[in-house]
Design a protein around this motif. Structure first.
Motif, mmCIF file in Angstrom:
data_model
loop_
_atom_site.group_PDB
_atom_site.id
_atom_site.type_symbol
_atom_site.label_atom_id
_atom_site.label_comp_id
_atom_site.label_asym_id
_atom_site.label_seq_id
_atom_site.Cartn_x
_atom_site.Cartn_y
_atom_site.Cartn_z
ATOM 1 N N PRO A 38 0.788 -1.241 0.000
ATOM 2 C CA PRO A 38 0.000 0.000 0.000
ATOM 3 C C PRO A 38 0.819 1.289 0.000
ATOM 4 O O PRO A 38 0.322 2.341 -0.390
ATOM 5 N N LYS A 39 2.083 1.210 0.433
ATOM 6 C CA LYS A 39 2.910 2.419 0.512
ATOM 7 C C LYS A 39 4.123 2.289 -0.405
ATOM 8 O O LYS A 39 4.729 1.219 -0.493
ATOM 9 N N THR A 40 4.471 3.395 -1.057
ATOM 10 C CA THR A 40 5.591 3.389 -2.011
ATOM 11 C C THR A 40 6.583 4.481 -1.675
ATOM 12 O O THR A 40 6.203 5.627 -1.409
ATOM 13 N N LEU A 41 7.867 4.123 -1.686
ATOM 14 C CA LEU A 41 8.947 5.088 -1.548
ATOM 15 C C LEU A 41 9.759 5.064 -2.842
ATOM 16 O O LEU A 41 10.345 4.043 -3.197
ATOM 17 N N LYS A 63 20.039 -8.699 -1.444
ATOM 18 C CA LYS A 63 19.728 -9.376 -0.184
ATOM 19 C C LYS A 63 19.509 -8.357 0.932
ATOM 20 O O LYS A 63 18.561 -8.484 1.728
ATOM 21 N N LEU A 64 20.371 -7.341 1.021
ATOM 22 C CA LEU A 64 20.199 -6.312 2.046
ATOM 23 C C LEU A 64 18.860 -5.603 1.898
ATOM 24 O O LEU A 64 18.159 -5.349 2.887
ATOM 25 N N PHE A 65 18.488 -5.299 0.663
ATOM 26 C CA PHE A 65 17.234 -4.594 0.413
ATOM 27 C C PHE A 65 16.026 -5.483 0.733
ATOM 28 O O PHE A 65 15.038 -5.009 1.294
ATOM 29 N N VAL A 66 16.094 -6.759 0.371
ATOM 30 C CA VAL A 66 14.983 -7.675 0.660
ATOM 31 C C VAL A 66 14.834 -7.864 2.161
ATOM 32 O O VAL A 66 13.715 -7.837 2.698
ATOM 33 N N ASP A 67 15.942 -8.054 2.866
ATOM 34 C CA ASP A 67 15.880 -8.180 4.327
ATOM 35 C C ASP A 67 15.276 -6.926 4.948
ATOM 36 O O ASP A 67 14.505 -6.995 5.919
ATOM 37 N N PHE A 68 15.622 -5.766 4.382
ATOM 38 C CA PHE A 68 15.089 -4.502 4.888
ATOM 39 C C PHE A 68 13.582 -4.414 4.667
ATOM 40 O O PHE A 68 12.827 -4.069 5.587
ATOM 41 N N ILE A 69 13.133 -4.750 3.472
ATOM 42 C CA ILE A 69 11.705 -4.569 3.167
ATOM 43 C C ILE A 69 10.844 -5.584 3.914
ATOM 44 O O ILE A 69 9.668 -5.324 4.185
ATOM 45 N N LYS A 70 11.414 -6.714 4.282
ATOM 46 C CA LYS A 70 10.659 -7.687 5.088
ATOM 47 C C LYS A 70 10.294 -7.115 6.449
ATOM 48 O O LYS A 70 9.299 -7.522 7.053
ATOM 49 N N LYS A 71 11.092 -6.163 6.925
ATOM 50 C CA LYS A 71 10.792 -5.513 8.201
ATOM 51 C C LYS A 71 9.748 -4.405 8.033
ATOM 52 O O LYS A 71 9.259 -3.863 9.027
ATOM 53 N N HIS A 72 9.467 -4.067 6.774
ATOM 54 C CA HIS A 72 8.489 -3.010 6.467
ATOM 55 C C HIS A 72 7.539 -3.524 5.389
ATOM 56 O O HIS A 72 7.525 -3.006 4.262
ATOM 57 N N PRO A 73 6.730 -4.555 5.717
ATOM 58 C CA PRO A 73 5.919 -5.236 4.693
ATOM 59 C C PRO A 73 4.854 -4.371 4.026
ATOM 60 O O PRO A 73 4.354 -4.732 2.960
ATOM 61 N N ASP A 74 4.524 -3.231 4.622
ATOM 62 C CA ASP A 74 3.523 -2.350 4.013
ATOM 63 C C ASP A 74 4.120 -1.456 2.930
ATOM 64 O O ASP A 74 3.380 -0.713 2.272
ATOM 65 N N TRP A 75 5.437 -1.545 2.756
ATOM 66 C CA TRP A 75 6.126 -0.651 1.822
ATOM 67 C C TRP A 75 6.721 -1.403 0.644
ATOM 68 O O TRP A 75 7.065 -2.579 0.750
ATOM 69 N N LYS A 76 6.884 -0.678 -0.446
ATOM 70 C CA LYS A 76 7.733 -1.137 -1.547
ATOM 71 C C LYS A 76 8.635 0.023 -1.950
ATOM 72 O O LYS A 76 8.259 1.199 -1.827
ATOM 73 N N LEU A 77 9.834 -0.310 -2.401
ATOM 74 C CA LEU A 77 10.785 0.678 -2.889
ATOM 75 C C LEU A 77 10.749 0.667 -4.404
ATOM 76 O O LEU A 77 11.019 -0.360 -5.027
ATOM 77 N N GLN A 78 10.378 1.787 -5.005
ATOM 78 C CA GLN A 78 10.396 1.918 -6.454
ATOM 79 C C GLN A 78 11.744 2.519 -6.829
ATOM 80 O O GLN A 78 12.028 3.678 -6.527
ATOM 81 N N LEU A 79 12.605 1.706 -7.451
ATOM 82 C CA LEU A 79 13.990 2.101 -7.664
ATOM 83 C C LEU A 79 14.214 2.834 -8.982
ATOM 84 O O LEU A 79 13.689 2.437 -10.026
ATOM 85 N N GLN A 80 14.986 3.887 -8.912
ATOM 86 C CA GLN A 80 15.495 4.596 -10.087
ATOM 87 C C GLN A 80 17.019 4.610 -9.965
ATOM 88 O O GLN A 80 17.552 4.663 -8.861
ATOM 89 N N PHE A 81 17.716 4.580 -11.101
ATOM 90 C CA PHE A 81 19.173 4.515 -11.049
ATOM 91 C C PHE A 81 19.794 5.632 -11.881
ATOM 92 O O PHE A 81 19.355 5.922 -12.990
ATOM 93 N N MET A 82 20.835 6.240 -11.316
ATOM 94 C CA MET A 82 21.552 7.310 -11.999
ATOM 95 C C MET A 82 22.548 6.733 -12.997
ATOM 96 O O MET A 82 23.032 5.618 -12.830
ATOM 97 N N SER A 83 22.874 7.532 -13.998
ATOM 98 C CA SER A 83 23.949 7.175 -14.915
ATOM 99 C C SER A 83 25.280 7.466 -14.232
ATOM 100 O O SER A 83 25.331 7.980 -13.110
ATOM 101 N N THR A 84 26.378 7.167 -14.894
ATOM 102 C CA THR A 84 27.695 7.430 -14.324
ATOM 103 C C THR A 84 28.101 8.901 -14.457
ATOM 104 O O THR A 84 29.128 9.309 -13.902
#
Length: 432
Positions: A38-41, A63-84
């Motif tokens: 229900p919540k997006t960051l 793995k670090l990100f999945v372990d983190f999100i398991k502690k915050h099950p109401d959230w999802k992280l919508q990832l964007q990535f920068m160029s170099t």
């Protein structure tokens, strides 16, 4: 019995399959967490993320990100990535933030953090970090994340520093002074090397690596108000002294003229691997790169020491690194961003990538930082100096890069080049 064993194996396989599917649901190329959370960051990151080019590091971050999100099950992280192209990426993000279109949470380069601060686009992180955590930061980091009111505007999670690398089989003893480095470099030339190498091209690294020499003299780039002062009074004389030192290295043959074309730390690694140099100014992260690149016998010849100063008692080193900051006005999103900075980046990510922590206690917490090399880096960070957190710094750096090229190539004399750089910087300062 056989039937029971088969059933148990089948059940185990089924459970593994379920876990695999669940893991896949939690981690896609651009999302961490369940798609229907229900919540997006919205998070914009560099390659210090699951987008890292090294598969092992990418998997470690995942793995670090999945372990983190398991502690915050109401959230999802919508990832964007920068160029170099970090400079462009950061400038674009600042404009988005000023227009109210920035991501909720993002990586901000420490040396441009002040530009985000003065534009008042960063959320307040103060409630989410304890006084003990702040006190544990290296002094230059603590200063860098606080605005004029003492509010925490970002969390600076990794850092680096510059050192002098040398091949002990060519240069047995660590040079302690500018004169000592010149002597060692000329000796290496007589042994078939090309002298000491450093970034001298149009590149932020060229400015930052050289600034250690100016800072060792006590020189300042700006005053307390953020106004440039490097081209006047005592600062000008110190600036010229440090600039003439580099000019003399090239003129004497202690450094090759090609340093004006070096604008990448990888070029320094390549020279070490090719056996063409025995001395170069580089970053602490290059020690691990050399270990991975060279065969064991060659690597064992390499070591590092503090950058020489005008005297053995006066030296400095530049320190950089990355921060995590929030742009959202939603308190829940700001807290989630702070949690990401603490639980993923502050410690675990340092250990994963062997990037130096900004908190002194973390050097003892993680075994990877207990090596002699990392202990030495930790000690050097106590005297580290960050680039001034002022909006004019990028233009100061740009003008120093231009000036350095003119002086080292012989196009202009040092004082003429400095006067031109300072004039151009002041004109830019007046437009701020």
């Amino acid at each position: 019995m056989i039937r029971a064993t088969v059933s148990a194996l089948a059940l185990g396989s089924a459970l593994l399959s379920v876990h695999a599917v669940f893991a896949q649901e939690l981690a896609t190329k651009d999302r961490i967490g369940l798609a229907d959370a229900p919540k997006t960051l919205v998070v914009r990151l560099t390659n210090d993320s699951p987008n890292n080019a090294d598969p092992a590091i990418a998997d470690g971050y995942r793995k670090l990100f999945v372990d983190f999100i398991k502690k915050h099950p109401d959230w999802k992280l919508q990832l964007q990535f920068m160029s170099t192209d970090i400079g462009t990426e950061q400038a674009k993000m600042l404009e988005q933030a000023k227009a109210g279109n920035a991501p909720d949470c993002a990586a901000v380069d420490s040396f441009v953090l002040s530009q985000f601060m003065v534009n008042h686009v960063l959320a307040d992180f103060t409630p989410y970090f304890s006084k003990d955590e702040v006190a544990d930061l290296f002094p230059f980091v603590r200063t860098g994340i606080l605005d004029k009111d003492g509010t925490i505007r970002a969390w600076w999670w990794d850092t680096d520093l510059r050192v002098l690398y040398r091949n002990k089989s060519i240069v047995p003893d660590a040079p302690q002074t500018w004169d000592g480095l010149k002597t060692a470099a000329l000796s290496s030339v007589k042994q078939g090397m090309e002298g000491v190498l450093f970034n001298g091209g149009r590149y932020e690294g060229a400015t930052f690596d050289w600034l250690a020499n100016y800072w060792a003299l006590g020189g300042k780039l700006v005053d307390d108000s953020g106004k440039p002062v490097f081209g006047e009074g005592e600062n000008k004389q110190k600036f010229l002294k440090a600039l003439n030192y580099y000019k003399d290295l090239v003129a004497s043959g202690a450094a090759p003229k090609r340093v004006t074309t070096i604008a990448n730390y990888d070029d320094l690694n390549a020279a070490a691997a090719a056996g063409t140099t025995a001395l170069f100014i580089g970053g602490n992260w290059q020690y691990a790169q050399l270990k991975a690149t060279l065969d064991e016998a060659d690597f064992n010849n390499w070591t590092f020491s503090p950058i020489p100063g005008p005297t053995a008692d006066h030296r400095s080193t530049g320190t950089g690194g990355w921060t995590i900051a929030a742009f959202s006005k939603d308190k829940g999103k700001v807290e989630m961003c702070a949690n990401l900075a603490r639980d993923v980046y502050m410690g675990p990510a340092n250990a994963l990538q062997q990037q130096l922590p900004t908190r002194k206690s973390l050097f003892d917490k993680y075994p990877v930082f207990a090596t002699d090399a990392n202990k030495t880096f930790s000690q050097a960070l106590a005297d580290g100096q960050a680039r001034p957190g002022v909006p004019i710094y990028p233009e100061i750096s740009n003008q120093i890069q231009i000036m350095m090229g003119d002086v080292l190539s012989g196009t202009k004399q040092p004082e003429e080049a400095l006067d031109g750089a300072f004039k151009a910087t002041m004109e830019a300062y007046k437009r701020l």
